[in-house]
Design a protein around this motif. Sequence first.
Motif, short mmCIF file in Angstrom:
data_model
loop_
_atom_site.label_atom_id
_atom_site.label_comp_id
_atom_site.label_asym_id
_atom_site.label_seq_id
_atom_site.Cartn_x
_atom_site.Cartn_y
_atom_site.Cartn_z
N HIS A 74 0.83 -1.20 0.00
CA HIS A 74 0.00 0.00 0.00
C HIS A 74 0.87 1.26 0.00
O HIS A 74 0.60 2.21 -0.74
CB HIS A 74 -0.91 0.01 1.23
N HIS A 158 -6.58 3.12 -1.49
CA HIS A 158 -5.66 2.84 -0.36
C HIS A 158 -6.03 3.70 0.86
O HIS A 158 -5.18 3.96 1.71
CB HIS A 158 -4.22 3.13 -0.78
N TYR A 160 -7.89 4.00 4.25
CA TYR A 160 -8.46 3.13 5.28
C TYR A 160 -8.57 3.89 6.60
O TYR A 160 -7.85 4.87 6.83
CB TYR A 160 -7.57 1.89 5.48
N ARG A 161 -9.43 3.41 7.44
CA ARG A 161 -9.54 3.98 8.78
C ARG A 161 -8.30 3.63 9.59
O ARG A 161 -7.57 2.68 9.27
CB ARG A 161 -10.80 3.45 9.48
N PHE A 164 -7.49 0.08 10.65
CA PHE A 164 -7.37 -0.95 9.61
C PHE A 164 -6.07 -1.74 9.75
O PHE A 164 -5.00 -1.17 10.01
CB PHE A 164 -7.42 -0.28 8.22
#
Length: 276
Positions: A74, A158, A160-161, A164
């Motif tokens: 990522h 890509h 995310y919280r 994650f």
Amino acid sequence: MAITLQGLLAADTGRLQDAARHWDRLAFALDTAVEDLGRHTRDLPHVWPAGPSSTAAQRRLVDLRMQLGNGYGHCVAIAAIIREFAGAVEHNRRLLHGLVAEAQRAGLRIDLWSGLITVPIQVAATQSTVDSYAQQIGQILAQVVEADRRATEQLDEHNYREEFIPDATRPEYDQTGLLALAGWEPRSQASWWRAQHPLMQDRAIVEHPEIVGAAVGLPAKDRDSANRLLLRRTRAELLARDARGGQAQLAVDKRLAALDDLERRHRGRRLLEFTP
């Protein structure tokens, strides 16, 4: 939101490049973590060989290295997206300034901050000429807007919280790409390698150290690992011949001495070239 001429002129691509380098550093840290975790737990199956807890620990170790490696992927992708967008902005800004210079040579004046194109009285320029420059400016802006849209869309993939955690899905091993690596230019080699999961990089080093070690576009640490592995395998093969003896004994001894000398000269340095 559409990017204006003023926005294109004022865009701070240096900050974008700094952001890309930040994600590069994070990717490097995760890559190093995968390597360190593997190296420091290599003896786990031997010191804790049996039992359900041992099995669970080893399975968790594999999953953790996979997760770290997927996180690396990522970060690499984000850095590449940002860097590509910064490059698009710089490229189109150069096109814009080039267009202004071309118009000036034709006697026209383009005020980029206002977007106005003026024609001095003494210059014989047709309306179609003015329209042509206006159209080209519009095309340049459209390219930047498209690059911005594409980068935003890719970055969302890509996004995310904070809580994650990457999954432990095992990535595919690109055997075809690896075998073709030797025929690529260094920049393409580097891009392909960076896109591989750290564990797949490790597998490539183990299975084809002769390709990885000779690929000048790859990181020095990985080429060093591949060449040293190749050196160790070559030494083991020569020692096996040495144990068997025979007429080629002198040649074997010379090659072993050469390997010892090569390793001694590269103690504390990267071994970036090695031909068995």
